[in-house]
Motif scaffolding. Structure first.
Motif, short mmCIF file in Angstrom:
data_model
loop_
_atom_site.label_atom_id
_atom_site.label_comp_id
_atom_site.label_asym_id
_atom_site.label_seq_id
_atom_site.Cartn_x
_atom_site.Cartn_y
_atom_site.Cartn_z
N TYR A 87 1.15 2.21 6.50
CA TYR A 87 1.19 2.70 7.88
C TYR A 87 2.65 2.99 8.21
CZ TYR A 87 3.02 -1.79 9.65
OH TYR A 87 3.80 -2.90 9.91
N MET A 88 2.86 3.78 9.25
CA MET A 88 4.22 4.13 9.64
C MET A 88 4.72 3.13 10.69
SD MET A 88 4.79 6.63 7.67
CE MET A 88 6.41 7.10 8.31
N LYS A 89 5.80 2.47 10.36
CA LYS A 89 6.42 1.51 11.28
C LYS A 89 7.84 1.95 11.55
CE LYS A 89 7.66 -3.41 11.73
NZ LYS A 89 7.07 -3.65 13.06
N GLU A 90 8.09 2.40 12.78
CA GLU A 90 9.41 2.88 13.18
C GLU A 90 9.92 3.95 12.22
OE1 GLU A 90 11.77 -0.62 13.44
OE2 GLU A 90 10.66 -1.41 15.16
N GLY A 91 9.01 4.88 11.84
CA GLY A 91 9.38 6.00 10.98
C GLY A 91 9.42 5.69 9.50
N THR A 92 9.11 4.46 9.12
CA THR A 92 9.16 4.07 7.71
C THR A 92 7.76 3.79 7.20
OG1 THR A 92 11.34 3.06 7.99
CG2 THR A 92 10.07 2.37 6.06
N LYS A 93 7.41 4.37 6.05
CA LYS A 93 6.11 4.09 5.43
C LYS A 93 6.10 2.66 4.90
CE LYS A 93 4.79 6.00 1.50
NZ LYS A 93 4.32 7.00 0.50
N THR A 94 5.21 1.86 5.44
CA THR A 94 5.22 0.42 5.19
C THR A 94 3.91 0.00 4.51
OG1 THR A 94 6.58 0.12 7.17
CG2 THR A 94 5.49 -1.84 6.26
N PRO A 95 3.99 -0.74 3.40
CA PRO A 95 2.77 -1.15 2.71
C PRO A 95 1.96 -2.17 3.51
CG PRO A 95 4.70 -2.08 1.62
CD PRO A 95 5.21 -1.13 2.66
N ILE A 96 0.64 -2.04 3.41
CA ILE A 96 -0.28 -2.99 4.04
C ILE A 96 -0.85 -3.89 2.96
CG2 ILE A 96 -2.45 -3.24 5.32
CD1 ILE A 96 -1.95 -0.36 6.39
N HIS A 97 -0.58 -5.18 3.07
CA HIS A 97 -1.10 -6.14 2.10
C HIS A 97 -2.32 -6.90 2.63
CE1 HIS A 97 3.26 -6.35 0.35
NE2 HIS A 97 2.62 -5.23 0.02
N ARG A 98 -2.42 -6.97 3.95
CA ARG A 98 -3.45 -7.82 4.55
C ARG A 98 -3.91 -7.15 5.86
NH1 ARG A 98 -4.62 -13.35 3.35
NH2 ARG A 98 -5.25 -14.60 5.14
N ILE A 99 -5.22 -7.11 6.08
CA ILE A 99 -5.77 -6.46 7.27
C ILE A 99 -6.55 -7.47 8.11
CG2 ILE A 99 -7.39 -4.72 8.12
CD1 ILE A 99 -6.79 -3.05 5.65
N TYR A 100 -6.08 -7.65 9.34
CA TYR A 100 -6.84 -8.42 10.33
C TYR A 100 -7.81 -7.43 10.94
CZ TYR A 100 -7.63 -11.27 14.57
OH TYR A 100 -8.19 -11.99 15.60
N ASN A 101 -9.05 -7.47 10.48
CA ASN A 101 -10.00 -6.40 10.76
C ASN A 101 -10.75 -6.63 12.06
OD1 ASN A 101 -11.65 -4.12 10.35
ND2 ASN A 101 -13.26 -5.41 9.46
N ARG A 102 -10.59 -5.70 13.01
CA ARG A 102 -11.30 -5.76 14.29
C ARG A 102 -12.25 -4.57 14.47
NH1 ARG A 102 -8.76 -9.37 17.90
NH2 ARG A 102 -10.52 -8.89 19.27
N VAL A 103 -12.46 -3.82 13.40
CA VAL A 103 -13.34 -2.65 13.47
C VAL A 103 -14.79 -3.11 13.41
CG1 VAL A 103 -14.07 -0.51 12.34
CG2 VAL A 103 -11.64 -1.13 12.39
#
Length: 398
Positions: A213-229
């Protein structure tokens, strides 16, 4: 339930307390709550708390006797099953209606259960806000935390469940259009408490099996998802464009794994037995002599009362093609037990919230969520002219 406390609270209640609480929410989150907040917490006696806890203990002990691989096969289409390792259910919510016991007393009756997260950071905020703005709430002898927790130990316990060993920047709270969700106040509470970002599913990037995901313009890896979908909502958005699906083979850890949403839900209620559990039947297999006037029809995987039929009949049942996705649940009589400073009393639904403890290797109780209503259903969206209803929290007698 504790007459003396309720009478003292009502007698000393002032509208300014409630207005100050609502202002506190706006000041903290820069917007009001999207759902109605009740004017009062609920005060629950030791006796009712004990009965609720005993029912929860029985339910949880029965969970581990269920053949979940078979439940998964039966209720989750193969194309929706996630290949990522499942692990343990990180969360459990058990909902009880506080009902008339036929003897002039109160008894908790199971309404539903779900291995899915809920307002884990808004609820402690609300409890603290009530304490801060309501001088008529007893300062001793009651608590909204469970299992001996306090603000510090609760935050640490839930933080560990959600973050694990990851840095906050590599963990996201995942939702669909989070800024439009009614429960978004909890998203902002979670971000504030844990330092994780709230990310719309449409904004997640996929490269092979990895997510970013993009965090402050930087592509940042997602290792863990707190899923609320919520699957129910995801299915209704037919034209939703995303770069990945919840059932993709991904290099991520789910908190909690998407399949637990299905496996610990209304679909197992016909398998549970206890004096505080109303009888349930699968719509595809219920006794021919069943008196439908005494039952409610519920879809297995909907949220917030979607699709519930309070007055089912055989004609309506005959029109349902996917009967395996519904249950008939015995009706319970919610007790109008909360005296209010209005002509009508309020009914109560109590949600006990659990998180998984690796140290204890089990689900442990942490806090509660309470909802109040004056209608047939606890959902208050249509009770536009009523007060002393909505989202709340229970203070348990110690």
């Amino acid at each position: 339930m504790i007459s003396k406390i309720r009478e003292e609270f009502n007698a000393t209640y002032k509208e300014v307390y409630y207005n100050n609480l609502l202002k506190h929410i706006v000041d903290t989150f820069k917007e009001p709550s999207a759902f109605r907040i009740s004017e009062t917490p609920v005060f629950i006696s030791k006796a009712v708390k004990k009965e609720v806890e005993e029912a929860c203990d029985s339910i949880i002990s029965q969970l581990w006797k269920i053949d979940f691989p078979e439940i998964r096969r039966k209720f989750i289409p193969a194309e929706l099953q996630s290949p990522v390792p499942m692990g343990n259910p990180h969360f459990l919510a058990i909902d009880f209606g506080l009902c008339e016991d036929g003897k002039g007393g109160i008894t908790p009756q199971l309404i539903e259960l779900q291995a899915f997260p809920t307002l884990f950071f808004y609820q402690p905020f609300l409890g603290e806000a009530f304490m801060q703005h309501y001088p008529n709430i007893p300062k001793e002898g009651f608590d909204y935390y469970l299992n001996g927790l306090d603000k510090k130990s609760y935050t640490e316990k839930v933080r560990k469940v959600i973050l694990g060993d990851e840095k906050p920047e590599n963990v996201i709270l995942l939702e669909i259009f989070p800024e439009k969700q009614k429960t978004r106040i909890d998203f902002w509470s979670t971000k504030k408490a844990l330092g994780i970002e709230v990310v719309c599913m449409t904004k997640v990037l996929k490269e092979g099996k990895k997510l970013f995901y993009m965090k402050e313009g930087t592509k940042t890896p997602i290792h863990r998802i707190y899923n609320r979908v919520i699957y129910d909502e995801l299915e209704r958005l037919k034209d939703l464009k995303t770069n990945f699906n919840l059932n993709d083979d991904l290099d991520v850890e789910w908190v909690t794994h998407p399949d637990w949403f299905f496996m610990i839900s209304k679909c197992i209620m016909p398998m549970l037995e206890h004096k505080n559990i109303p009888k349930s039947y699968y719509l595809s297999d219920f006794p021919a002599e069943l008196d439908l006037n005494k039952f409610v029809l519920k879809p297995l995987f909907s949220f917030a009362g979607q699709g519930v039929d309070l007055h089912p009949n055989q004609e309506a049942i005959n029109t349902i093609s996917d009967k395996q996705n519904y249950i008939l649940q015995q009706k319970v009589q919610y007790a109008p037990l909360i005296k209010t400073n209005t002509p009508k009393n309020s009914k109560v639904e109590l949600r006990m919230l659990y998180v998984w403890s690796d140290e204890e290797n089990k689900l442990t109780p942490v806090i509660n969520l309470t909802r109040m209503s004056k209608g047939e259903m606890i959902n208050v969206s249509h009770q536009v002219d009523e007060t002393w209803i909505g989202s709340s929290i229970s203070f348990f007698e110690k």
